[in-house]
Design an enzyme around this catalytic site. Structure first.
Site, short mmCIF file in Angstrom:
data_model
loop_
_atom_site.label_atom_id
_atom_site.label_comp_id
_atom_site.label_asym_id
_atom_site.label_seq_id
_atom_site.Cartn_x
_atom_site.Cartn_y
_atom_site.Cartn_z
N LYS A 83 -17.18 -15.86 23.16
CA LYS A 83 -18.40 -15.25 22.52
C LYS A 83 -19.83 -15.83 22.60
O LYS A 83 -19.84 -17.29 22.35
CB LYS A 83 -17.65 -14.53 20.84
CG LYS A 83 -18.58 -13.57 20.84
CD LYS A 83 -18.68 -12.45 19.66
CE LYS A 83 -19.40 -11.32 19.26
NZ LYS A 83 -19.13 -11.03 17.83
N SER A 161 -18.54 -6.13 18.23
CA SER A 161 -19.32 -7.03 18.86
C SER A 161 -18.87 -7.56 19.89
O SER A 161 -19.52 -7.88 21.23
CB SER A 161 -19.96 -7.37 18.26
OG SER A 161 -20.28 -8.40 17.60
N SER A 185 -16.05 -6.99 14.32
CA SER A 185 -16.73 -7.29 15.37
C SER A 185 -14.83 -8.16 16.15
O SER A 185 -15.13 -8.26 17.17
CB SER A 185 -17.46 -7.81 15.24
OG SER A 185 -18.84 -6.63 15.39
#
Length: 456
Positions: A83, A161, A185
């Site tokens: 990420k 996210s 997330s």
């Protein structure tokens, strides 16, 4: 060398590891294939950076080790995506925001990136995310919004996210992608995209080099194809040479299902898929208890009175950025939501901390060593277009999406989202199995042992 026709990125770590360890495929071949698949994938919003040179160098090192019988273990040569808030040496950490692109490059990898490199894993690239990790939807106006690959009727959100991470695994681009989880997330994109997502107990892993959202809530975890894959990654992220988690619990599952909060407004298809999984577990000997969780009623009241804990901490982190020119380059929705944290006074925040400790202790006593189960999200992935078009629709959907997983972050739980069927439009439904803080081994053993039953 290889006669394998299945894409390497769509394999479980265990499947790909077997091929690599037996010399059926070469690590460089795997990495080149994965990079090629990402580059040719039609949705260019999944990855924000490809680490081609680094990946091929790491793959060559793995290839040499495996050929010379010096394997580092089961993860040697396995590709992984990170990420866009994990430090990667030599690159600025942008956290899904263009305003961070001018920041100095990281001088070293994040601690967990380094640990997985030491285990032989190959860093493929950085995946897209909600700006500053501040949304459960996954829309990013700067770097684009990855589209959910499971949708067949319209472009649907990926969940956030860790949006790019969920799509990268679901689309078969990489076997594992690392995410972070402050309010859901990891588990939300796992549920929306039909993959496994494990949120570890906060503090289980080193957080050095991970850009924060709210340190009192932030945790990490992988998105992958099986719970076993998550177990293998978990061990390496803690510096262990081999996983220690047993394959199944020593006793039948004892599960408690909250009767309040988590089913409010739930789509019928989500409830049906979840209940079908519960029926399968019960038929296999699991003990199922349903009861009300007082903390699930109290938490919304606490947030209404003092403001969300995540918003207060996010404002403290970004207050200087919001007061300067950078605010104009940020997602207006992130700016608006973050600025709400200014309303939470120091006294308010301390009241939240006190209430959190009390509610966590009371809920742990109620759970009494059992596992907790409910739908990861009460609805399937919604369409992108209406949420891009209107702030009211976006914020309402974001609140609904984060609700179920948010309980676990506030109460410091660990959790695993496992696909359990489909709901509206054939979209995936996630089954969230959780345990109290630091019961990760029990949770992972139970999830690994029950995964096939939950999936049906």
């Amino acid at each position: 060398m290889s006669t394998v026709t299945k894409s390497y990125g769509s394999m479980s770590i265990a499947e790909l590891s077997t091929l690599l360890q037996l010399g059926k495929v070469d690590a460089v071949e795997v990495t080149e294939s994965v990079l090629s698949a990402i580059e040719s994938y039609s949705d260019k919003a999944v990855f924000v950076t490809l680490l081609r040179d680094r990946a091929l160098s790491e793959a060559q090192a793995a290839s040499n080790r495996l050929r010379e019988n010096r394997s580092l273990g089961i993860l040697d040569g396995i590709p992984i995506a990170w990420k866009d808030l994990f430090d990667i040496e030599g690159l600025s950490t942008t956290a899904g925001s263009s305003v961070m692109a001018k920041d100095p490059a990281a001088t070293k990898d994040a601690a967990v990136v380094d640990l997985l490199k030491q285990a032989g894993m190959v860093a493929i690239g950085r995946t897209n995310m909600s700006e500053f990790a501040f949304s459960g939807i996954g829309i990013n106006p700067t770097y684009g919004t990855p589209e959910n690959p499971r949708s067949t009727d319209m472009p649907r959100v990926p969940g956030g996210s860790s949006s790019g991470a969920g799509v990268a695994v679901a689309a078969g681009l990489v076997p594992v992608a690392m995410g972070t989880d402050t309010g859901g997330s990891v588990r939300i994109p796992a549920a929306f995209n039909g993959v496994v997502g494990y949120k570890a107990t906060r503090g289980r892993y080193a957080m050095d080099g991970v850009f924060p959202l709210a340190r009192s809530l932030d945790s990490l975890g992988p998105l992958c194809n099986t719970v076993q894959d998550a177990v293998w990654i978990d061990a390496a992220m803690r510096g262990l040479g081999t996983p220690l988690t047993p394959r199944k619990p020593t006793q039948p599952l004892d599960i408690v299902i909250p009767t309040n909060g988590v089913f409010d407004g739930a789509e019928p298809g989500v409830v049906e898929a979840f209940e079908a999984a519960i029926e399968r577990l019960a038929a296999g000997g699991a003990r199922i208890t349903r009861l009300a969780f007082p903390s699930f009623d109290e938490l919304p009241q606490l947030m209404a009175k003092y403001g969300p804990m995540v918003t207060a901490e996010a404002f403290a982190l970004h207050r200087e950025r919001l007061a300067g020119a950078d605010a104009g380059g940020m997602d207006p929705r992130v700016v608006a939501r973050t600025r709400l944290g200014e309303k939470t006074t120091t006294a308010d925040y301390l009241a939240i901390i006190d209430a959190r400790a009390r509610m966590t202790a009371e809920t742990e006593a109620l759970i009494a060593g059992r596992l907790v189960a409910f739908p990861s999200v009460a609805h399937v992935a919604p369409a992108i277009a209406p949420l891009k078009a209107g702030d009211e629709a976006f914020f309402a959907a974001n609140g609904r999406t984060l609700r179920n997983t948010g309980y676990g972050n506030f109460l410091d739980w660990c959790g695993v989202s496992i696909p359990c069927g489909t709901g509206e439009a054939g979209m995936p439904v996630g089954f969230l199995l959780s345990a109290v803080a630091h019961d990760d081994e029990m949770l992972l053993a139970a999830a690994m042992g029950a995964e096939e039953v939950i999936r049906g």
